[in-house]
Design a protein around this motif. Structure first.
Motif, mmCIF file in Angstrom:
data_model
loop_
_atom_site.group_PDB
_atom_site.id
_atom_site.type_symbol
_atom_site.label_atom_id
_atom_site.label_comp_id
_atom_site.label_asym_id
_atom_site.label_seq_id
_atom_site.Cartn_x
_atom_site.Cartn_y
_atom_site.Cartn_z
ATOM 1 N N ARG A 118 -1.117 8.633 -7.113
ATOM 2 C CA ARG A 118 -0.432 7.418 -6.666
ATOM 3 C C ARG A 118 0.298 6.741 -7.835
ATOM 4 N NH1 ARG A 118 -2.694 3.649 -2.136
ATOM 5 N NH2 ARG A 118 -1.935 5.417 -0.981
ATOM 6 N N ALA A 119 -0.263 6.810 -9.030
ATOM 7 C CA ALA A 119 0.407 6.236 -10.197
ATOM 8 C C ALA A 119 1.729 6.947 -10.478
ATOM 9 C CB ALA A 119 -0.503 6.316 -11.418
ATOM 10 N N VAL A 120 1.767 8.274 -10.312
ATOM 11 C CA VAL A 120 3.009 9.027 -10.519
ATOM 12 C C VAL A 120 4.041 8.620 -9.475
ATOM 13 C CG1 VAL A 120 4.006 11.348 -10.387
ATOM 14 C CG2 VAL A 120 1.910 10.967 -11.688
ATOM 15 N N VAL A 136 -0.445 -5.583 -13.213
ATOM 16 C CA VAL A 136 -0.919 -5.324 -11.859
ATOM 17 C C VAL A 136 -0.304 -4.070 -11.248
ATOM 18 C CG1 VAL A 136 -1.457 -7.725 -11.370
ATOM 19 C CG2 VAL A 136 0.821 -6.859 -10.878
ATOM 20 N N THR A 137 0.614 -3.400 -11.947
ATOM 21 C CA THR A 137 1.266 -2.222 -11.380
ATOM 22 C C THR A 137 0.275 -1.102 -11.146
ATOM 23 O OG1 THR A 137 3.341 -2.760 -12.455
ATOM 24 C CG2 THR A 137 3.068 -0.499 -11.743
ATOM 25 N N TYR A 138 -0.649 -0.887 -12.054
ATOM 26 C CA TYR A 138 -1.549 0.248 -11.950
ATOM 27 C C TYR A 138 -2.911 -0.127 -11.381
ATOM 28 C CZ TYR A 138 1.981 2.769 -14.423
ATOM 29 O OH TYR A 138 3.156 3.355 -14.757
ATOM 30 N N ASP A 152 1.439 4.523 8.956
ATOM 31 C CA ASP A 152 1.475 5.972 8.864
ATOM 32 C C ASP A 152 2.387 6.450 7.747
ATOM 33 O OD1 ASP A 152 -0.278 6.201 10.933
ATOM 34 O OD2 ASP A 152 1.285 6.380 12.455
ATOM 35 N N ASN A 153 3.454 5.719 7.481
ATOM 36 C CA ASN A 153 4.420 6.143 6.490
ATOM 37 C C ASN A 153 4.046 5.557 5.130
ATOM 38 O OD1 ASN A 153 6.585 7.076 5.135
ATOM 39 N ND2 ASN A 153 8.126 6.200 6.484
ATOM 40 N N ASP A 154 3.606 6.409 4.204
ATOM 41 C CA ASP A 154 3.108 5.942 2.907
ATOM 42 C C ASP A 154 4.219 5.372 2.037
ATOM 43 O OD1 ASP A 154 0.980 5.466 1.236
ATOM 44 O OD2 ASP A 154 1.238 7.345 0.139
ATOM 45 N N ASN A 155 5.454 5.858 2.199
ATOM 46 C CA ASN A 155 6.560 5.338 1.396
ATOM 47 C C ASN A 155 6.826 3.870 1.710
ATOM 48 O OD1 ASN A 155 6.959 7.701 0.018
ATOM 49 N ND2 ASN A 155 8.436 8.492 1.500
ATOM 50 N N GLU A 156 6.681 3.488 2.965
ATOM 51 C CA GLU A 156 6.866 2.081 3.326
ATOM 52 C C GLU A 156 5.790 1.215 2.675
ATOM 53 O OE1 GLU A 156 7.065 1.622 7.526
ATOM 54 O OE2 GLU A 156 8.748 3.004 7.738
ATOM 55 N N VAL A 157 4.575 1.731 2.615
ATOM 56 C CA VAL A 157 3.491 0.984 1.979
ATOM 57 C C VAL A 157 3.779 0.815 0.488
ATOM 58 C CG1 VAL A 157 1.046 1.039 1.380
ATOM 59 C CG2 VAL A 157 1.769 1.710 3.666
#
Length: 179
Positions: A118-120, A136-138, A152-157
């Motif tokens: 997720r960090a990448v 707070v980014t990481y 359902d869509n992880d990119n939106e999250v």
């Protein structure tokens, strides 16, 4: 959870003095399992997701109740002048504290960190517009976001998380208002 913690502390503490308490604790937890399982499956609709943040607290409080129970039992045995039993029971509180520390190091602390995958992804989405590093980014998104409904869509999250991070960065950059 407070009611269950109270019952488990009472059961752990008084079972060494009066084993008569244990069947009532067992009956309570059996009934509570049936009731709460039905309520969670059919009655309640969750409005937020904690991301498992409550589980470490539940484990720590349960282990604290076990430690209190062990110390109570050792004190009761001392009053009854059972010195050999006290000598045999003395390692129990230390083992409980060691196990609590082990659980904290093995499960709680790693769960507070963000996975490398997720960090990448965050780095790829954020690489074009962020010259400053944010503390707070990481962090896990659950720890930085407010209440949200899983999507359902992880990119939106991830986009929403980045928007929240940008908002937080703007708030940090603004000077505090003095009245």
């Amino acid at each position: 959870y407070p009611n269950q913690f109270l019952v488990i502390i009472i059961c752990f503490t008084y079972v060494c003095l009066t084993p008569f308490v244990l069947p009532f604790g067992c009956i309570y937890f059996s009934c509570a399992l049936m009731v709460y399982k039905k309520q969670l499956l059919y009655v309640y609709s969750p409005t937020y997701e904690s991301g498992g943040l409550m589980f470490p607290q539940a484990i720590q409080k349960t282990l604290l109740a076990l430690l209190i129970s062990q110390l109570t039992f050792i004190g009761y045995t001392l009053i009854r002048k059972g010195l050999l039993q006290v000598a045999l029971l003395m390692p129990l509180p230390f083992l409980t504290v060691f196990f609590t520390i082990h659980m904290d190091n093995r499960y709680v602390r790693p769960s507070m960190k963000l996975s490398l995958e997720r960090a990448v992804r965050i780095d790829r989405l954020e690489s074009e517009n962020t010259p400053n590093f944010s503390d707070v980014t990481y962090q896990q998104p659950v720890l930085t976001e407010g209440a949200s409904v899983p999507d359902d869509n992880d990119n939106e999250v991830l986009t929403e998380v980045l928007e929240n991070l940008a908002y937080l960065q703007q708030r940090q950059d603004q000077p505090p208002r003095v009245a």
